[in-house]
Enzyme design. Structure first.
Site, PDB file in Angstrom:
ATOM      1  N   PHE A  19     -40.364  14.864 -18.147  1.00  0.00           N
ATOM      2  CA  PHE A  19     -39.359  13.815 -17.993  1.00  0.00           C
ATOM      3  C   PHE A  19     -38.252  14.333 -17.099  1.00  0.00           C
ATOM      4  O   PHE A  19     -37.751  15.440 -17.319  1.00  0.00           O
ATOM      5  CB  PHE A  19     -38.824  13.467 -19.387  1.00  0.00           C
ATOM      6  CG  PHE A  19     -37.896  12.288 -19.440  1.00  0.00           C
ATOM      7  CD1 PHE A  19     -38.395  10.998 -19.362  1.00  0.00           C
ATOM      8  CD2 PHE A  19     -36.538  12.465 -19.594  1.00  0.00           C
ATOM      9  CE1 PHE A  19     -37.554   9.901 -19.430  1.00  0.00           C
ATOM     10  CE2 PHE A  19     -35.680  11.380 -19.667  1.00  0.00           C
ATOM     11  CZ  PHE A  19     -36.196  10.089 -19.585  1.00  0.00           C
ATOM     12  N   ALA A  20     -37.868  13.547 -16.106  1.00  0.00           N
ATOM     13  CA  ALA A  20     -36.895  14.031 -15.131  1.00  0.00           C
ATOM     14  C   ALA A  20     -35.788  13.001 -14.932  1.00  0.00           C
ATOM     15  O   ALA A  20     -35.910  12.081 -14.118  1.00  0.00           O
ATOM     16  CB  ALA A  20     -37.592  14.338 -13.807  1.00  0.00           C
ATOM     17  N   SER A  26     -32.005  14.118 -15.982  1.00  0.00           N
ATOM     18  CA  SER A  26     -30.741  14.860 -15.776  1.00  0.00           C
ATOM     19  C   SER A  26     -30.674  15.484 -14.383  1.00  0.00           C
ATOM     20  O   SER A  26     -31.701  15.827 -13.788  1.00  0.00           O
ATOM     21  CB  SER A  26     -30.594  15.970 -16.816  1.00  0.00           C
ATOM     22  OG  SER A  26     -30.530  15.427 -18.097  1.00  0.00           O
ATOM     23  N   SER A  51     -25.199  12.697 -19.652  1.00  0.00           N
ATOM     24  CA  SER A  51     -25.159  11.527 -20.526  1.00  0.00           C
ATOM     25  C   SER A  51     -25.030  10.219 -19.742  1.00  0.00           C
ATOM     26  O   SER A  51     -25.562   9.187 -20.160  1.00  0.00           O
ATOM     27  CB  SER A  51     -23.973  11.643 -21.500  1.00  0.00           C
ATOM     28  OG  SER A  51     -24.138  12.771 -22.337  1.00  0.00           O
ATOM     29  N   TRP A  98     -32.621  21.050 -15.496  1.00  0.00           N
ATOM     30  CA  TRP A  98     -32.908  21.264 -16.909  1.00  0.00           C
ATOM     31  C   TRP A  98     -34.212  20.575 -17.337  1.00  0.00           C
ATOM     32  O   TRP A  98     -34.323  20.109 -18.455  1.00  0.00           O
ATOM     33  CB  TRP A  98     -31.763  20.784 -17.820  1.00  0.00           C
ATOM     34  CG  TRP A  98     -30.397  21.168 -17.363  1.00  0.00           C
ATOM     35  CD1 TRP A  98     -29.389  20.329 -16.975  1.00  0.00           C
ATOM     36  CD2 TRP A  98     -29.866  22.496 -17.242  1.00  0.00           C
ATOM     37  NE1 TRP A  98     -28.275  21.038 -16.614  1.00  0.00           N
ATOM     38  CE2 TRP A  98     -28.535  22.367 -16.772  1.00  0.00           C
ATOM     39  CE3 TRP A  98     -30.383  23.769 -17.478  1.00  0.00           C
ATOM     40  CZ2 TRP A  98     -27.725  23.476 -16.543  1.00  0.00           C
ATOM     41  CZ3 TRP A  98     -29.577  24.859 -17.245  1.00  0.00           C
ATOM     42  CH2 TRP A  98     -28.265  24.708 -16.793  1.00  0.00           C
ATOM     43  N   THR A 138     -37.492  20.259 -18.894  1.00  0.00           N
ATOM     44  CA  THR A 138     -38.323  20.991 -19.852  1.00  0.00           C
ATOM     45  C   THR A 138     -39.763  21.055 -19.351  1.00  0.00           C
ATOM     46  O   THR A 138     -40.333  20.036 -18.982  1.00  0.00           O
ATOM     47  CB  THR A 138     -38.256  20.273 -21.213  1.00  0.00           C
ATOM     48  OG1 THR A 138     -36.910  20.309 -21.669  1.00  0.00           O
ATOM     49  CG2 THR A 138     -39.156  20.931 -22.230  1.00  0.00           C
ATOM     50  N   GLY A 178     -38.597  10.533 -27.211  1.00  0.00           N
ATOM     51  CA  GLY A 178     -38.072  11.891 -27.141  1.00  0.00           C
ATOM     52  C   GLY A 178     -37.069  12.183 -28.240  1.00  0.00           C
ATOM     53  O   GLY A 178     -37.085  13.240 -28.872  1.00  0.00           O
ATOM     54  N   GLU A 203     -31.482  14.845 -25.514  1.00  0.00           N
ATOM     55  CA  GLU A 203     -31.821  13.486 -25.939  1.00  0.00           C
ATOM     56  C   GLU A 203     -30.640  12.801 -26.628  1.00  0.00           C
ATOM     57  O   GLU A 203     -30.777  12.260 -27.717  1.00  0.00           O
ATOM     58  CB  GLU A 203     -33.077  13.508 -26.839  1.00  0.00           C
ATOM     59  CG  GLU A 203     -34.363  13.233 -26.102  1.00  0.00           C
ATOM     60  CD  GLU A 203     -34.778  14.367 -25.154  1.00  0.00           C
ATOM     61  OE1 GLU A 203     -33.984  15.294 -24.963  1.00  0.00           O
ATOM     62  OE2 GLU A 203     -35.866  14.300 -24.590  1.00  0.00           O
TER      63      GLU A 203
END
Lengths: 376, 85
Positions: free
Chosen positions: A122-123, A125, A131, A155, A157, A237, A359
């Site tokens: 998942f991209a 940020s 936020s 960031w 993951t 997520g 998340e």
């Protein structure tokens, strides 16, 4: 009302627990130290069907209900939050393809995601955007039959190894969702190391320098990328992280039961000291409460009830903040040993802090959950 | 929720009632643009999609994810109508 796992769910939990105890717990500190999860471990997750939990059987997945998926997240989180985070982002990507993908997307990606042939991530940020997701700076413009993307994602993951990313970019000022493959021209990644917790989650920065993807890799219409696709993926997520936080709390509890039973001070096991028992009481109570909120969110997901969105926020808020407190108490109960690499509670403590940030941060949740009180 | 004997007026009434839970004290007209009124954030949008799917027994799919399909109660009723009536 009956709050009890079905026979099938209980059986799945026992199988997940056995797998985690055998395949993950003995190696989790090593993954943390080496800041990576070996490919062989990911292949084992795939063989067990864990990477296709959110995909129905007719589409090649496990077809698990969301409560069972949650239990898997708890058990993996109990063993290793980095591996649980793989399940999180991979499931977010798989869910988005399943829910919002065209027939072409499904045929190209879904079965390979389920089998673990490719890893999804998942991209959202970016260096300047966390936020405030609607303000992503990555851009995409249509040039002929391709989208050309420019920007940075940070960031991510498992960004070091993922093959396809559910990625969000501005198109004509509207946040839009895309499936971006690692082998796209103009795409590269830079590993991020030295992170506080979930150190094995193989973070990376994604670099999109005139990155070209087929125009067919857009998911949904312009401007609905964040509102429907991103939010529904983030809901999965968030649910996964909530359960993963319960897993951390349970791991702390089990470590403390063992330690306080064997560690002796003043002539007795430390569990016999009143203030230790107070901490254990709070630990077990908050772990169970967090788990119940997760069950509630999962039950609402399985019934398609829209209230699951905010109930998942509540579950994640409670579980992540409880895990942080519980992990802090677990380190405290272990004393100097708890600050040592010889005991896993220091890892739980570092991992729990991450749960309060990813998340949706604790503060973003406090802003949104309060609003919920004025609705229903 | 059963879709037997569902009418367009039913769809509009149920949708209006759902939106009304979030935005109290507002009499939303069938042709009012909820985006222009500033009602919509991403969390509400997801809940709205889930509500439509469960309430009317339909699947909102990739090709339906067009803002115009969710802009007004009329537009949402058209989307549902096209799938169930």
């Amino acid at each position: 009302m009956r709050i009890e796992l079905t026979e099938q769910q209980a059986s799945a939990k026992a199988a997940f627990r056995a797998f985690v105890d055998h395949e993950i717990v003995p190696y989790a500190d090593q993954f943390d130290r080496e800041e990576r999860v070996p490919a062989a471990v990911i292949q084992k997750l795939a063989r067990e069907g864990y990477l296709g939990q959110v995909v129905p059987e007719e589409q090649g997945g496990t077809g698990s209900d969301m409560v069972t998926f949650g239990i898997l997240n708890e058990e993996l989180g109990r063993g290793c939050s980095s591996i649980r985070s793989l399940l999180t982002v991979h499931s977010m990507a798989a869910f988005a393809v399943l829910k919002w993908g065209s027939a072409d997307h499904k045929s190209r990606f879904l079965s390979r995601l389920v089998s673990g042939e490719i890893i999804g991530a998942f991209a959202l940020s970016e260096p300047n955007v966390g936020s405030d997701a609607k303000s992503v700076e990555t851009s995409a413009r249509l040039v002929g039959d391709r989208y050309v993307l420019n920007g940075r994602k940070r960031w991510m993951t498992f960004g070091q190894i993922a093959d396809v990313f559910l990625l969000f970019a501005q198109v004509e000022g509207k946040v839009t969702a895309f499936l971006v493959e690692r082998n796209s021209p103009g795409f590269s990644t830079e590993p991020i190391t030295g992170i506080l917790g979930t150190r094995g989650s193989m973070l990376a920065e994604l670099r999109l320098d005139d990155c070209e993807i087929p125009k067919e890799n857009r998911l949904g219409g312009l401007g609905f990328g964040l509102a429907a696709i991103g939010t529904s993926a983030l809901d999965i997520g968030r649910y996964s992280v909530a359960w993963g936080s319960v897993g951390i709390a349970q791991a702390c509890l089990e470590a403390c039961v063992e330690y306080t039973s064997t560690r002796r001070q003043f002539g007795v096991p430390i569990k016999d000291h009143d203030l230790v028992r107070q901490m254990m009481t709070n630990m077990i109570t908050n772990t169970k409460a967090a788990r119940m909120l997760c069950y509630q969110a999962g039950y609402l997901k399985d019934s398609g009830d829209s209230r699951t969105v905010m109930e998942t926020w509540i579950a994640k808020y409670f579980a992540s903040t409880a895990a942080m407190k519980i992990a802090a108490d677990a380190v405290q109960l272990h004393g100097a040993n708890g600050c040592s690499e010889e005991y896993p509670v220091q890892r739980y403590f570092r991992d729990a802090k991450i749960m309060e940030i990813i998340e949706a941060s604790t503060q973003l949740q406090q802003m949104n959950i309060a609003q919920y009180a004025y609705e229903y | 929720m059963t879709t037997d004997s569902l009418t367009v007026d039913d769809i509009k009434a149920r949708t209006r009632a759902f939106i009304g839970k979030f935005f109290k004290n507002i009499e939303l007209q069938d042709d009012e643009d909820i985006f222009a009124l500033g009602f919509v954030n991403s969390l509400f949008a997801m809940q709205l999609v889930m509500f439509i799917e469960k309430e009317f027994g339909i699947a909102v799919e990739d090709q339906d994810l067009n803002i115009d399909n969710f802009r007004t109660i009329n537009a949402m009723a058209d989307l549902v109508k096209g799938k169930v009536l």
